[in-house]
Motif scaffolding. Structure first.
Motif, PDB file in Angstrom:
ATOM      1  N   HIS A 149       0.678  -1.195  -0.409  1.00  0.00           N
ATOM      2  CA  HIS A 149       0.239   0.164  -0.303  1.00  0.00           C
ATOM      3  C   HIS A 149       1.238   1.133   0.016  1.00  0.00           C
ATOM      4  CE1 HIS A 149      -4.317  -1.651   0.697  1.00  0.00           C
ATOM      5  NE2 HIS A 149      -2.757  -3.193   0.907  1.00  0.00           N
ATOM      6  N   GLY A 150       1.657   1.137  -0.564  1.00  0.00           N
ATOM      7  CA  GLY A 150       2.567   2.348  -1.242  1.00  0.00           C
ATOM      8  C   GLY A 150       3.957   2.734  -0.200  1.00  0.00           C
ATOM      9  N   PHE A 151       4.057   0.953   1.149  1.00  0.00           N
ATOM     10  CA  PHE A 151       4.506   1.503   2.200  1.00  0.00           C
ATOM     11  C   PHE A 151       6.024   0.509   2.055  1.00  0.00           C
ATOM     12  CE2 PHE A 151       6.084  -0.041   6.769  1.00  0.00           C
ATOM     13  CZ  PHE A 151       7.016   0.912   6.807  1.00  0.00           C
ATOM     14  N   PHE A 152       7.195   1.463   1.705  1.00  0.00           N
ATOM     15  CA  PHE A 152       8.473   0.302   1.771  1.00  0.00           C
ATOM     16  C   PHE A 152       9.385  -0.069   2.981  1.00  0.00           C
ATOM     17  CE2 PHE A 152      12.938  -0.472   1.219  1.00  0.00           C
ATOM     18  CZ  PHE A 152      12.876  -1.499   0.062  1.00  0.00           C
ATOM     19  N   HIS A 153       8.812  -0.817   3.929  1.00  0.00           N
ATOM     20  CA  HIS A 153       9.822  -1.237   4.892  1.00  0.00           C
ATOM     21  C   HIS A 153      11.082  -1.426   4.944  1.00  0.00           C
ATOM     22  CE1 HIS A 153       9.038  -2.730   9.205  1.00  0.00           C
ATOM     23  NE2 HIS A 153       8.326  -3.108   9.395  1.00  0.00           N
ATOM     24  N   PRO A 154      10.884  -0.332   5.888  1.00  0.00           N
ATOM     25  CA  PRO A 154      12.961  -0.779   6.535  1.00  0.00           C
ATOM     26  C   PRO A 154      13.059  -1.475   6.294  1.00  0.00           C
ATOM     27  CG  PRO A 154      11.626   0.550   8.210  1.00  0.00           C
ATOM     28  CD  PRO A 154      10.251   0.191   6.988  1.00  0.00           C
ATOM     29  N   ALA A 155      12.697  -2.943   7.039  1.00  0.00           N
ATOM     30  CA  ALA A 155      13.638  -3.550   6.940  1.00  0.00           C
ATOM     31  C   ALA A 155      13.516  -4.426   5.924  1.00  0.00           C
ATOM     32  CB  ALA A 155      12.400  -4.496   8.215  1.00  0.00           C
ATOM     33  N   LEU A 156      12.775  -4.607   4.780  1.00  0.00           N
ATOM     34  CA  LEU A 156      13.068  -5.507   3.387  1.00  0.00           C
ATOM     35  C   LEU A 156      14.118  -4.896   2.835  1.00  0.00           C
ATOM     36  CD1 LEU A 156       9.930  -3.807   2.064  1.00  0.00           C
ATOM     37  CD2 LEU A 156      10.225  -5.625   2.668  1.00  0.00           C
ATOM     38  N   PRO A 157      14.977  -4.591   3.095  1.00  0.00           N
ATOM     39  CA  PRO A 157      16.435  -4.922   2.829  1.00  0.00           C
ATOM     40  C   PRO A 157      17.445  -6.690   2.913  1.00  0.00           C
ATOM     41  CG  PRO A 157      16.425  -2.594   2.883  1.00  0.00           C
ATOM     42  CD  PRO A 157      15.430  -2.881   3.440  1.00  0.00           C
ATOM     43  N   GLU A 158      16.792  -6.140   4.760  1.00  0.00           N
ATOM     44  CA  GLU A 158      17.531  -6.689   5.432  1.00  0.00           C
ATOM     45  C   GLU A 158      16.562  -8.415   4.814  1.00  0.00           C
ATOM     46  OE1 GLU A 158      18.997  -8.347   9.530  1.00  0.00           O
ATOM     47  OE2 GLU A 158      18.443  -6.073   9.323  1.00  0.00           O
ATOM     48  N   ALA A 159      15.260  -8.479   5.283  1.00  0.00           N
ATOM     49  CA  ALA A 159      14.778  -9.434   4.689  1.00  0.00           C
ATOM     50  C   ALA A 159      15.035 -10.170   3.517  1.00  0.00           C
ATOM     51  CB  ALA A 159      13.248  -9.133   5.291  1.00  0.00           C
ATOM     52  N   PHE A 160      14.945  -9.170   2.799  1.00  0.00           N
ATOM     53  CA  PHE A 160      15.432 -10.055   1.126  1.00  0.00           C
ATOM     54  C   PHE A 160      16.876 -10.220   0.888  1.00  0.00           C
ATOM     55  CE2 PHE A 160      10.834  -9.183  -0.704  1.00  0.00           C
ATOM     56  CZ  PHE A 160      10.673 -10.094   0.298  1.00  0.00           C
ATOM     57  N   ALA A 161      18.036  -9.525   1.652  1.00  0.00           N
ATOM     58  CA  ALA A 161      19.406  -9.936   1.228  1.00  0.00           C
ATOM     59  C   ALA A 161      19.403 -11.539   0.453  1.00  0.00           C
ATOM     60  CB  ALA A 161      19.996 -10.153   2.704  1.00  0.00           C
ATOM     61  N   GLY A 162      20.292 -11.756  -0.347  1.00  0.00           N
ATOM     62  CA  GLY A 162      20.462 -12.734  -0.393  1.00  0.00           C
ATOM     63  C   GLY A 162      18.982 -13.169  -1.394  1.00  0.00           C
ATOM     64  N   VAL A 163      18.092 -12.668  -1.825  1.00  0.00           N
ATOM     65  CA  VAL A 163      16.892 -13.191  -2.431  1.00  0.00           C
ATOM     66  C   VAL A 163      17.335 -13.504  -4.091  1.00  0.00           C
ATOM     67  CG1 VAL A 163      15.318 -12.747  -0.995  1.00  0.00           C
ATOM     68  CG2 VAL A 163      14.954 -11.787  -2.648  1.00  0.00           C
ATOM     69  N   ASP A 164      17.472 -14.217  -5.011  1.00  0.00           N
ATOM     70  CA  ASP A 164      17.156 -14.292  -6.496  1.00  0.00           C
ATOM     71  C   ASP A 164      16.411 -13.725  -6.996  1.00  0.00           C
ATOM     72  OD1 ASP A 164      19.285 -16.571  -6.436  1.00  0.00           O
ATOM     73  OD2 ASP A 164      18.019 -17.776  -5.162  1.00  0.00           O
ATOM     74  N   LEU A 165      15.286 -13.668  -6.896  1.00  0.00           N
ATOM     75  CA  LEU A 165      13.910 -13.604  -7.034  1.00  0.00           C
ATOM     76  C   LEU A 165      13.418 -12.468  -6.091  1.00  0.00           C
ATOM     77  CD1 LEU A 165      12.400 -12.312  -9.866  1.00  0.00           C
ATOM     78  CD2 LEU A 165      11.441 -14.531  -9.586  1.00  0.00           C
ATOM     79  N   ILE A 166      12.353 -10.975  -6.321  1.00  0.00           N
ATOM     80  CA  ILE A 166      10.875 -11.155  -5.370  1.00  0.00           C
ATOM     81  C   ILE A 166       9.835 -11.301  -6.362  1.00  0.00           C
ATOM     82  CG2 ILE A 166      10.276  -8.634  -4.295  1.00  0.00           C
ATOM     83  CD1 ILE A 166      12.944  -7.854  -4.059  1.00  0.00           C
ATOM     84  N   LEU A 167       9.050 -11.286  -5.421  1.00  0.00           N
ATOM     85  CA  LEU A 167       7.668 -11.500  -6.208  1.00  0.00           C
ATOM     86  C   LEU A 167       6.525 -11.074  -5.005  1.00  0.00           C
ATOM     87  CD1 LEU A 167       7.047 -15.081  -6.709  1.00  0.00           C
ATOM     88  CD2 LEU A 167       7.564 -13.495  -8.734  1.00  0.00           C
TER      89      LEU A 167
END
Length: 170
Positions: free
Chosen positions: A10-28
């Protein structure tokens, strides 16, 4: 392969997303993105595939499909925003699931985290990552890291975004 899966930002980029998705190959992203800026910030972390949701305006609807089919690590994945849940599928979803037989079905909309195998659909993995944004009734902001290997979804890690120490939502 590791997928980062989220919905209902809903338009909010949570500040923890970079850490949560560190090392992922793809985001859905399973819809209700809210703003193009959310996609741009996710794209800085990893390649992104997204669908639009019911709150997404014309700009995102022109950019994103309503549904998406991907084959990743031998798995057929179907993602749409409004899918319902096992036993209470959204209109038209049950018939398509029976006909198309995806290995993994991802949707959002409900803001309710739910991950389960569906025996009546050959053990298809149903995944709703909950909501990563601030809008809605949910109290816990979540996303999921899904590990794929050897043509199977091997492990789903639920990430509670507000519990990552460096994260402090504005």
């Amino acid at each position: 392969m590791i997928l980062g899966i989220l919905s209902d930002t809903h338009g909010f980029f949570h500040p923890a997303l970079p850490e949560a998705f560190a090392g992922v190959d793809l985001i859905l992203h399973a819809g209700d993105v809210g703003t193009p800026e959310v996609l741009e910030r996710l794209e800085a972390l990893a390649p992104v595939h997204a669908v639009y949701g019911n709150i997404d305006g014309p700009e995102l609807r022109r950019r994103l499909p309503a549904e998406l089919w991907l084959t990743l690590d031998g798995l057929r994945i179907w993602m749409t925003h409004i899918g319902g849940r096992p036993g209470r599928w959204a209109p038209g979803i049950a018939a398509r699931l029976r006909q198309e037989r995806p290995d993994v079905f991802i949707c959002g909309h409900s803001h309710i985290l739910r991950i389960e195998r569906v025996p009546s659909l050959d053990g298809m993995l149903y995944l709703n990552p909950g909501a990563a944004g601030r809008e809605g009734f949910h109290r816990v902001k979540t996303c999921v890291r899904l590990h794929l290997a050897d043509g199977r979804a091997r492990q789903a890690e639920v990430v509670h975004l507000d519990e990552i120490p460096e994260a402090s939502a504005p």
